[in-house]
Motif scaffolding. Structure first.
Motif, PDB file in Angstrom:
ATOM      1  N   ILE A  56      47.573  20.082 -34.417  1.00 48.26           N
ATOM      2  CA  ILE A  56      46.581  21.073 -34.848  1.00 48.26           C
ATOM      3  C   ILE A  56      46.665  22.332 -33.986  1.00 48.26           C
ATOM      4  O   ILE A  56      46.752  23.446 -34.507  1.00 48.26           O
ATOM      5  N   GLU A  57      46.643  22.159 -32.673  1.00 43.30           N
ATOM      6  CA  GLU A  57      46.646  23.322 -31.777  1.00 43.30           C
ATOM      7  C   GLU A  57      47.946  24.122 -31.873  1.00 43.30           C
ATOM      8  O   GLU A  57      47.914  25.352 -31.921  1.00 43.30           O
ATOM      9  N   SER A  58      49.068  23.442 -31.904  1.00 40.30           N
ATOM     10  CA  SER A  58      50.346  24.154 -31.999  1.00 40.30           C
ATOM     11  C   SER A  58      50.462  24.861 -33.343  1.00 40.30           C
ATOM     12  O   SER A  58      51.009  25.968 -33.431  1.00 40.30           O
ATOM     13  N   SER A  59      49.942  24.246 -34.374  1.00 43.52           N
ATOM     14  CA  SER A  59      50.017  24.848 -35.707  1.00 43.52           C
ATOM     15  C   SER A  59      49.066  26.032 -35.849  1.00 43.52           C
ATOM     16  O   SER A  59      49.368  26.981 -36.587  1.00 43.52           O
ATOM     17  N   LYS A  60      47.953  26.013 -35.147  1.00 44.40           N
ATOM     18  CA  LYS A  60      47.081  27.194 -35.136  1.00 44.40           C
ATOM     19  C   LYS A  60      47.816  28.370 -34.500  1.00 44.40           C
ATOM     20  O   LYS A  60      47.732  29.502 -34.991  1.00 44.40           O
ATOM     21  N   LEU A  61      48.539  28.098 -33.429  1.00 50.61           N
ATOM     22  CA  LEU A  61      49.346  29.157 -32.805  1.00 50.61           C
ATOM     23  C   LEU A  61      50.417  29.651 -33.780  1.00 50.61           C
ATOM     24  O   LEU A  61      50.638  30.857 -33.915  1.00 50.61           O
ATOM     25  N   ALA A  62      51.062  28.724 -34.470  1.00 47.09           N
ATOM     26  CA  ALA A  62      52.134  29.097 -35.398  1.00 47.09           C
ATOM     27  C   ALA A  62      51.605  29.876 -36.596  1.00 47.09           C
ATOM     28  O   ALA A  62      52.287  30.779 -37.092  1.00 47.09           O
ATOM     29  N   GLU A  64      49.487  32.034 -36.544  1.00 48.30           N
ATOM     30  CA  GLU A  64      49.345  33.418 -36.081  1.00 48.30           C
ATOM     31  C   GLU A  64      50.684  34.024 -35.672  1.00 48.30           C
ATOM     32  O   GLU A  64      50.960  35.180 -35.985  1.00 48.30           O
ATOM     33  N   LYS A  65      51.508  33.274 -34.935  1.00 44.47           N
ATOM     34  CA  LYS A  65      52.674  33.845 -34.255  1.00 44.47           C
ATOM     35  C   LYS A  65      54.013  33.677 -34.960  1.00 44.47           C
ATOM     36  O   LYS A  65      54.965  34.368 -34.616  1.00 44.47           O
ATOM     37  N   ALA A  66      54.122  32.753 -35.898  1.00 45.33           N
ATOM     38  CA  ALA A  66      55.407  32.535 -36.566  1.00 45.33           C
ATOM     39  C   ALA A  66      55.793  33.779 -37.361  1.00 45.33           C
ATOM     40  O   ALA A  66      54.933  34.501 -37.858  1.00 45.33           O
ATOM     41  N   ARG A  67      57.092  34.011 -37.483  1.00 43.38           N
ATOM     42  CA  ARG A  67      57.592  35.191 -38.197  1.00 43.38           C
ATOM     43  C   ARG A  67      57.651  34.979 -39.704  1.00 43.38           C
ATOM     44  O   ARG A  67      57.357  35.877 -40.474  1.00 43.38           O
ATOM     45  N   ASP A  68      58.077  33.802 -40.129  1.00 46.87           N
ATOM     46  CA  ASP A  68      58.388  33.576 -41.532  1.00 46.87           C
ATOM     47  C   ASP A  68      57.252  32.887 -42.282  1.00 46.87           C
ATOM     48  O   ASP A  68      56.561  32.008 -41.746  1.00 46.87           O
ATOM     49  N   ASP A  70      57.289  30.693 -44.711  1.00 44.41           N
ATOM     50  CA  ASP A  70      57.387  29.247 -44.911  1.00 44.41           C
ATOM     51  C   ASP A  70      56.930  28.470 -43.677  1.00 44.41           C
ATOM     52  O   ASP A  70      56.320  27.405 -43.791  1.00 44.41           O
ATOM     53  N   VAL A  71      57.164  29.016 -42.499  1.00 48.42           N
ATOM     54  CA  VAL A  71      56.718  28.362 -41.264  1.00 48.42           C
ATOM     55  C   VAL A  71      55.205  28.491 -41.144  1.00 48.42           C
ATOM     56  O   VAL A  71      54.528  27.527 -40.764  1.00 48.42           O
ATOM     57  N   LYS A  72      54.658  29.635 -41.477  1.00 44.41           N
ATOM     58  CA  LYS A  72      53.198  29.814 -41.450  1.00 44.41           C
ATOM     59  C   LYS A  72      52.520  28.867 -42.437  1.00 44.41           C
ATOM     60  O   LYS A  72      51.479  28.277 -42.125  1.00 44.41           O
TER      61      LYS A  72
END
Length: 177
Positions: A56-62, A64-68, A70-72
């Motif tokens: 959950i925590e890592s995905s909340k960061l992603a 916001e911060k992921a570029r693509d 599909d990753v978001k």
């Protein structure tokens, strides 16, 4: 010509020879095989609560911060699915409403993600998700087969297909990025 004869002779010898017990025995399917190791309820719950909170925590960061995109989108799905899984575990294991604690390993991974550069964040997140889902699938499959608490064992069996889908999805992200 001699090579053809030798290969044909070898093939006949191998076909005519009785199979040794080592080769004749086929491994059992994973559905009927015994659990690779046993995990008690307390250990399972401790590992799952930390892993789930990490997801959950890592995905909340992603998110916001992921570029693509599909990753978001994957990150948003992880937040939703792992929040639901956390509630399911809480019910099955009769846990209180205390916030799940991250293990030192998962806390360090979150800190690594927080400190990652914009360029490094997304590949690091995908790598961490790959490892986390491989571990989760193994843990849940093991507990579903050999767990010591019927309700938690049922939760593990019910949750396993979703984790396997997550693992397949993250492997697609690995291939795409």
């Amino acid at each position: 010509m001699k090579k053809t004869f030798t290969a044909a002779s070898l093939a006949l010898v191998l076909l005519a020879a009785p199979l040794s017990p080592t080769f004749a025995a086929m491994p059992a399917s994973s559905d009927t095989a015994a659990a690779a190791f046993n995990v008690d309820k307390a250990s399972f719950v401790k590992q799952v609560t930390s892993s789930n909170q990490f997801e959950i925590e890592s995905s909340k960061l992603a998110a916001e911060k992921a570029r693509d995109a599909d990753v978001k989108e994957f990150a948003r799905q992880m937040i939703a699915d792992h929040t639901k899984a956390g509630e399911g575990l809480k019910t099955a294991a009769k846990l209180d409403d205390a916030a799940p604690a991250l293990s030192p390993k998962h806390a360090a991974m979150i800190e690594t993600l927080k400190g990652a550069s914009e360029q490094d964040f997304q590949p690091l997140y995908i790598e961490m998700q790959t490892v986390a889902h491989m571990e989760a699938v193994t843990l849940f499959a093991t507990y579903a087969k050999g767990g010591d608490d019927a309700a938690v064992k049922a939760f593990a069996a019910e949750t396993l297909p979703k984790l396997e889908m997550h693992k397949a999805h993250v492997m697609k992200l690995v291939a795409a990025h």
